[in-house]
Design a protein around this motif. Structure first.
Motif, mmCIF file in Angstrom:
data_model
loop_
_atom_site.group_PDB
_atom_site.id
_atom_site.type_symbol
_atom_site.label_atom_id
_atom_site.label_comp_id
_atom_site.label_asym_id
_atom_site.label_seq_id
_atom_site.Cartn_x
_atom_site.Cartn_y
_atom_site.Cartn_z
ATOM 1 N N LYS A 70 0.812 -1.217 0.000
ATOM 2 C CA LYS A 70 0.000 0.000 0.000
ATOM 3 C C LYS A 70 0.845 1.266 0.000
ATOM 4 O O LYS A 70 0.414 2.291 -0.506
ATOM 5 C CB LYS A 70 -0.948 0.001 1.189
ATOM 6 N N ASP A 71 2.035 1.202 0.577
ATOM 7 C CA ASP A 71 2.908 2.378 0.556
ATOM 8 C C ASP A 71 3.225 2.776 -0.887
ATOM 9 O O ASP A 71 3.286 3.959 -1.209
ATOM 10 C CB ASP A 71 4.214 2.115 1.301
ATOM 11 N N SER A 74 -0.144 3.834 -2.943
ATOM 12 C CA SER A 74 -0.709 5.116 -2.519
ATOM 13 C C SER A 74 -0.226 6.272 -3.404
ATOM 14 O O SER A 74 -0.810 7.349 -3.387
ATOM 15 C CB SER A 74 -0.359 5.404 -1.059
#
Length: 79
Positions: A70-71, A74
């Motif tokens: 997700k980092d 994003s």
């Protein structure tokens, strides 16, 4: 997150550029090197360099980049 569709070559090139920019910002913001990305994704150093230089890459390479989590995802902006 919206679905990505590749209806023509413009869309494909657009999403490849978006991936390149996301990877650049991800690496800068998290102070990680090509070696660290390679270790996490199993992509070769030359493939990562190619992506960062704006060269075309396969859907398999993209799938491996998604293992950054997700980092990384994003950094994608969908309108």
């Amino acid at each position: 997150m919206k679905n990505i569709t590749f209806n023509n070559s413009y869309d494909y090139l657009h999403y490849q550029k978006m991936t390149m920019n996301a990877l650049k910002h991800y690496m800068i913001d998290n102070s990680i090197s090509i070696s660290q990305v390679s270790k996490c994704t199993t992509l070769s150093h030359s493939t990562i360099r190619s992506i960062l230089n704006g060269k075309s890459f396969s859907w398999r390479s993209f799938a491996k980049l998604l293992t950054l989590g997700k980092d990384f995802t994003s950094y994608f902006k969908f309108e």
